[in-house]
Scaffold this motif. Sequence first.
Motif, PDB file in Angstrom:
ATOM      1  N   SER A  15       0.853  -1.186   0.000  1.00  0.00           N
ATOM      2  CA  SER A  15       0.000   0.000   0.000  1.00  0.00           C
ATOM      3  C   SER A  15       0.889   1.235   0.000  1.00  0.00           C
ATOM      4  O   SER A  15       2.094   1.147   0.280  1.00  0.00           O
ATOM      5  N   PRO A  16       0.349   2.406  -0.306  1.00  0.00           N
ATOM      6  CA  PRO A  16       1.143   3.641  -0.209  1.00  0.00           C
ATOM      7  C   PRO A  16       1.687   3.853   1.196  1.00  0.00           C
ATOM      8  O   PRO A  16       2.788   4.402   1.361  1.00  0.00           O
ATOM      9  N   CYS A  17       0.940   3.414   2.205  1.00  0.00           N
ATOM     10  CA  CYS A  17       1.410   3.575   3.574  1.00  0.00           C
ATOM     11  C   CYS A  17       2.672   2.768   3.816  1.00  0.00           C
ATOM     12  O   CYS A  17       3.626   3.245   4.438  1.00  0.00           O
ATOM     13  N   HIS A  18       2.698   1.512   3.321  1.00  0.00           N
ATOM     14  CA  HIS A  18       3.880   0.669   3.513  1.00  0.00           C
ATOM     15  C   HIS A  18       5.090   1.211   2.755  1.00  0.00           C
ATOM     16  O   HIS A  18       6.226   0.899   3.111  1.00  0.00           O
ATOM     17  N   ALA A  19       4.841   2.017   1.716  1.00  0.00           N
ATOM     18  CA  ALA A  19       5.951   2.664   1.009  1.00  0.00           C
ATOM     19  C   ALA A  19       6.348   3.983   1.660  1.00  0.00           C
ATOM     20  O   ALA A  19       7.291   4.635   1.212  1.00  0.00           O
ATOM     21  N   GLY A  20       5.625   4.381   2.700  1.00  0.00           N
ATOM     22  CA  GLY A  20       5.926   5.629   3.393  1.00  0.00           C
ATOM     23  C   GLY A  20       5.495   6.859   2.636  1.00  0.00           C
ATOM     24  O   GLY A  20       6.019   7.967   2.884  1.00  0.00           O
ATOM     25  N   CYS A  21       4.542   6.728   1.710  1.00  0.00           N
ATOM     26  CA  CYS A  21       4.105   7.862   0.887  1.00  0.00           C
ATOM     27  C   CYS A  21       3.135   8.739   1.677  1.00  0.00           C
ATOM     28  O   CYS A  21       2.182   8.238   2.293  1.00  0.00           O
ATOM     29  N   LYS A  22       3.356  10.029   1.587  1.00  0.00           N
ATOM     30  CA  LYS A  22       2.550  10.974   2.363  1.00  0.00           C
ATOM     31  C   LYS A  22       1.637  11.834   1.500  1.00  0.00           C
ATOM     32  O   LYS A  22       0.756  12.517   2.022  1.00  0.00           O
ATOM     33  N   VAL A  23       1.836  11.828   0.174  1.00  0.00           N
ATOM     34  CA  VAL A  23       1.048  12.687  -0.715  1.00  0.00           C
ATOM     35  C   VAL A  23       0.568  11.859  -1.900  1.00  0.00           C
ATOM     36  O   VAL A  23       1.319  11.055  -2.462  1.00  0.00           O
ATOM     37  N   GLY A  24      -0.696  12.067  -2.267  1.00  0.00           N
ATOM     38  CA  GLY A  24      -1.246  11.441  -3.464  1.00  0.00           C
ATOM     39  C   GLY A  24      -1.716  12.497  -4.432  1.00  0.00           C
ATOM     40  O   GLY A  24      -2.461  13.407  -4.054  1.00  0.00           O
ATOM     41  N   ASN A  25      -1.260  12.413  -5.682  1.00  0.00           N
ATOM     42  CA  ASN A  25      -1.611  13.394  -6.698  1.00  0.00           C
ATOM     43  C   ASN A  25      -2.755  12.860  -7.559  1.00  0.00           C
ATOM     44  O   ASN A  25      -2.662  11.773  -8.132  1.00  0.00           O
ATOM     45  N   ILE A  26      -3.839  13.645  -7.663  1.00  0.00           N
ATOM     46  CA  ILE A  26      -5.072  13.195  -8.305  1.00  0.00           C
ATOM     47  C   ILE A  26      -5.276  13.903  -9.637  1.00  0.00           C
ATOM     48  O   ILE A  26      -4.982  15.097  -9.778  1.00  0.00           O
ATOM     49  N   ASP A  27      -5.785  13.134 -10.613  1.00  0.00           N
ATOM     50  CA  ASP A  27      -6.194  13.702 -11.894  1.00  0.00           C
ATOM     51  C   ASP A  27      -7.552  14.373 -11.692  1.00  0.00           C
ATOM     52  O   ASP A  27      -8.525  13.728 -11.295  1.00  0.00           O
ATOM     53  N   ASN A  28      -7.613  15.663 -11.967  1.00  0.00           N
ATOM     54  CA  ASN A  28      -8.858  16.404 -11.723  1.00  0.00           C
ATOM     55  C   ASN A  28     -10.012  15.924 -12.590  1.00  0.00           C
ATOM     56  O   ASN A  28     -11.179  16.058 -12.211  1.00  0.00           O
ATOM     57  N   GLY A  29      -9.696  15.354 -13.765  1.00  0.00           N
ATOM     58  CA  GLY A  29     -10.759  14.901 -14.649  1.00  0.00           C
ATOM     59  C   GLY A  29     -11.354  13.567 -14.213  1.00  0.00           C
ATOM     60  O   GLY A  29     -12.565  13.424 -14.058  1.00  0.00           O
ATOM     61  N   THR A  30     -10.500  12.554 -14.000  1.00  0.00           N
ATOM     62  CA  THR A  30     -10.986  11.211 -13.656  1.00  0.00           C
ATOM     63  C   THR A  30     -11.116  10.990 -12.158  1.00  0.00           C
ATOM     64  O   THR A  30     -11.710   9.996 -11.731  1.00  0.00           O
ATOM     65  N   LYS A  31     -10.554  11.899 -11.352  1.00  0.00           N
ATOM     66  CA  LYS A  31     -10.570  11.756  -9.893  1.00  0.00           C
ATOM     67  C   LYS A  31      -9.810  10.508  -9.431  1.00  0.00           C
ATOM     68  O   LYS A  31     -10.078   9.968  -8.361  1.00  0.00           O
ATOM     69  N   LYS A  32      -8.844  10.055 -10.251  1.00  0.00           N
ATOM     70  CA  LYS A  32      -8.036   8.897  -9.906  1.00  0.00           C
ATOM     71  C   LYS A  32      -6.621   9.346  -9.562  1.00  0.00           C
ATOM     72  O   LYS A  32      -6.136  10.368 -10.051  1.00  0.00           O
TER      73      LYS A  32
END
Length: 652
Positions: free
Chosen positions: A459-476
């Motif tokens: 998961s992003p947590c296990h990778a230590g990721c603190k920020v997620g960047n989202i596509d404004n069009g698809t919301k993914k």
Amino acid sequence: MTATEPQGQPQRAKPCGIKALFHNIKFFVLCQGMLQLALLLVSGYLKGSISTIEKRYGFSSQKSGLVASFNEVGNTVLIVFVSFFGSCVHRPRCIGIGALIASMAAFLIALPHFISEEYDYTRAISSSKETLTGLCHIESDHHSSNQTCSKNEDHGNNTVFSILLLGQLLLGIGCVPVQPFGISFIDDYANKKNSPFYIGVLFALTVIGPALGYLMGSFLLRFYVDFNTASPDKMLKREDPRWVGAWWLGFLLAGTLLFLTSLPYLFFPRSMETEETTNTPVEPTSDKLMQRGEKKAKSDMNELSLIKFLKTFPHIMLRTLRNPIYLLVVLAQVNLAAMVAGLATFMPKFIERQFSQTASFSNIMIGGLSIPSAMFGIMAGGMILRRLNLSVKTSAAMCTAAVLMAIIFALPLLFLGCSTQRIAGVYPDIENLQCSSACSCSNEAFNPVCSSNQIEFRSPCHAGCKVGNIDNGTKKVLNYTNCSCVLPSSYAVPGTCGNSCSHLIIPFMVFSSLTCFLASLSQTPSFMMILRTVPPEDKSLALGIQFMLFRVLAFLPAPVLYGSAIDSTCILWGNKCNKKTSCLYYNLDLFRQRFLGLQTFFVFGGLAFFFLSYLVLRRASSAHQQQIEQISRTNKPEKEQLSQSNGQCEKV
């Protein structure tokens, strides 16, 4: 009155209009073909979607194998009694009632989708704010991402499992009268020249039906499981390892088709005029009436001999099993049937995992390549048997050679594959990740990400990721950044890294299809070996014992055995509400070796028993030849008599 009509015999009014249609054996054959196609469509679709059901409800592969094989329970228990009572019941009506039960079973199998909540692949999502899902939060508010469990959820999967088993049980019960009653009805009322053709068409559908089931699964599993209720921003991509297709939709379609094809059987008569009466009116009606009287007398005798049948059945069964050729050939067929049962259930899952493919693509491979290869093998085996006029001993040699060639092409499959991709903290190293220890990641989190250096994290947590960047069009989510476990670029993208094995799918399917073709060459010759080596009075019961052994020794245990072997290769189990669910990651080397190793084991078993049957036949032939030569020195007439009996044993 015409010259062809016997005097003194009352004329029977011929049915007309719609009623005449239901007194036509050709229309019965059409209905029977459509019904068998619908039943086998359900069977093929279930096997093609079993890995999706497993993922949706968190089953182990062993449980999935039990679900896939449970229809054989009801079938095995009732098949002997149904076959016995076939002479004293309304066969078309029984077929229709069985088909209605099977239709209800198909709808019942789809029921869990409608009584369950929407598929929640990561229970923390409550809106489109996916940036908050599974990220590393060093603060002490990580409890908000934990799953909330209730007693109803704890028992939910057990309820689903029970419903699926009940549906499969009813499906097996509904299938019991369809083939034996349908084939016997056609054989009784079809022209003797047309009957083999009609029955051959029905047997061909036994191969085409499952293939269409896999192909239907390939199409329907492209739709998201909750496509009719979920909002678009909650739907995953098909390449996502958490993707679950609309497995339930196929059972609704197949159940509807079953219901429609069952209705005509409620209007067929208990008996009808044979095709011979229509096509050859010169045949005296009195002879036909005498034949029907004999059949009725025989049926009445069968009705009164149930107790006698039950008393003599063990004796006849033991006598049949003491026939060495019959026993060896049936055991060889059981080994091959066990191989087929396991591969049909779990080969789509194997292709998904081993070659990083979708469930839809895997079903295309099975329905479009493997099953047609087996069908052509069965047809080629029958053509060879007919063209070369093979004896029993030569048929045993052909079966041995065909299975030996199948082994030669099956062995390379053990080496066509890749190891599991590198997964941080899971494979090959299982140490805890110190770089994300401050994130307090949930053990239940599963949202794989692939780092820039091709290391996969749960998961992003296990990778230590603190920020997620989202596509404004698809919301993914486009990517995750500021990942403490990813160096030097410190970013990761959603999805699995894969095992870089997709290029091996073509050679794998080529060898696999050749193996199916070669192994299937033995089916028709081995079936004819059984028919030629048992006494005529035991032939029907010998075939019944054969199919009963198929179910008890192959179709029932094989999927469970394959599922247990697959479960033994799991390196990380899913966790939900502190309970183990389906496997998240497998050791792909062990998966390939144990799964295909079982296939090779069963093929070797078939080879051994076919070879033993050949040795027994050759020894019997040699002993008979020596006896002829010995007698030839003293008594020439006895030699001719023994030669004639030997010719009868070896004739086609």
